[in-house]
Design an enzyme around this catalytic site. Structure first.
Site, PDB file in Angstrom:
ATOM      1  N   ASP A   1      55.658  60.836  33.183  1.00  0.00           N
ATOM      2  CA  ASP A   1      55.180  61.834  32.220  1.00  0.00           C
ATOM      3  C   ASP A   1      53.658  61.831  32.244  1.00  0.00           C
ATOM      4  O   ASP A   1      53.006  61.745  31.200  1.00  0.00           O
ATOM      5  CB  ASP A   1      55.711  61.503  30.819  1.00  0.00           C
ATOM      6  CG  ASP A   1      55.483  62.643  29.825  1.00  0.00           C
ATOM      7  OD1 ASP A   1      55.078  63.743  30.258  1.00  0.00           O
ATOM      8  OD2 ASP A   1      55.701  62.430  28.618  1.00  0.00           O
ATOM      9  N   LEU A   2      53.111  61.933  33.440  1.00  0.00           N
ATOM     10  CA  LEU A   2      51.688  61.684  33.640  1.00  0.00           C
ATOM     11  C   LEU A   2      50.846  62.944  33.443  1.00  0.00           C
ATOM     12  O   LEU A   2      50.077  63.346  34.328  1.00  0.00           O
ATOM     13  CB  LEU A   2      51.447  61.087  35.028  1.00  0.00           C
ATOM     14  CG  LEU A   2      50.104  60.367  35.222  1.00  0.00           C
ATOM     15  CD1 LEU A   2      49.974  59.198  34.279  1.00  0.00           C
ATOM     16  CD2 LEU A   2      49.939  59.927  36.660  1.00  0.00           C
TER      17      LEU A   2
END
Length: 259
Positions: free
Chosen positions: A168-169
């Protein structure tokens, strides 16, 4: 939970009962790579069903030097690898989640034989939710399903082994500190390294091209990776469509049309 000076308490009340444990496990798994040159990860000091006690991070302005150091470190984190596509962090035995802590969506975990098979399952799950919630029409859902079938057939597989990814960068999960970039709030699993880079691109990140260049110097990206950015962005955009509606469904269908 322990509350001391120089700590920060993250509450996850309102979310799934094991969400704090899931996040803590992901942070520790990603942090295993730090000693070998991987990206720095916020330290988990304590956790329980209500939330986590984390080291307090003091933000500073992003710099080119920190971006380049992070790009190199992210490549090393990815190179730590994972046992399978969709594999959970080591020690995790429950479901995965993706999204805000108070309203995350299920993230399917498992041991798929290819990235495309894993991604097809995840797209199908989101498509059902978006169709049932009215964010996608039946025809739009069929178009996403058709793209998922192409993924499952291996059309977009690159022949790489699964990487150890943050999952979830987006730029909000990078903390720029005096000691460099620190990762927070993961949905860590065995996935495609291009997915992390695509997430950074989705909402923009400071000095993104410097991050790309430094990453590529450590672990060269495969030909055509920029053409696959939209493909990897489709999952988080569909998550946003399910959670927030608005223009995210149109954005998702624009990606599908381009592919």
């Amino acid at each position: 939970m322990r509350d001391e000076r120089k700590t920060w308490i993250k509450s996850v009340r309102g979310g799934p009962s094991r969400y704090a444990e899931w996040e803590a496990c992901g942070l520790r798994w990603l942090g295993e790579g730090s000693a070998a040159g991987g990206a720095r990860v916020v330290e988990v000091l304590d956790s329980d069903s209500d939330g986590l006690v984390l080291e307090r991070l003091v933000p500073v302005a992003p710099t080119v030097e920190a971006a380049e150091e992070f790009g190199s470190a992210l490549a090393a984190t990815h190179s730590a690898g994972a046992p399978a596509w969709g594999a959970p962090p080591e020690g995790w035995d429950g479901p995965g989640w993706f999204g805000p802590a108070d309203r995350p969506l299920p993230l399917e975990l498992g041991a798929w034989s290819s990235w495309g098979e894993m991604y097809a399952v995840r797209l199908a799950s989101l498509t059902r939710l978006a169709r049932d919630g009215g964010e996608l029409t039946a025809d739009e859902a069929r178009d996403v399903d058709a793209l998922g079938a192409r993924c499952a057939a291996g059309e977009f597989d690159t022949g790489e082994a699964p990487s150890r990814i943050h999952g979830d960068l987006w730029s909000g999960n990078l903390m720029w500190t005096a000691d460099g970039v620190v990762l927070i709030d993961p949905a860590a699993h065995g996935g495609h390294r291009e997915a992390d880079l695509a997430m950074l691109d989705l909402f923009g990140a400071p000095h993104l091209e410097r991050i790309h260049t430094a990453y590529d110097e450590v672990r060269p990206l495969q030909d055509g990776w920029r053409d696959r950015v939209g493909l990897h962005q489709l999952y988080p955009v569909l998550v946003h469509a399910v959670l927030f509606g608005g223009g995210y469904a149109r954005q998702a269908m624009g990606i599908v049309a381009r592919l």
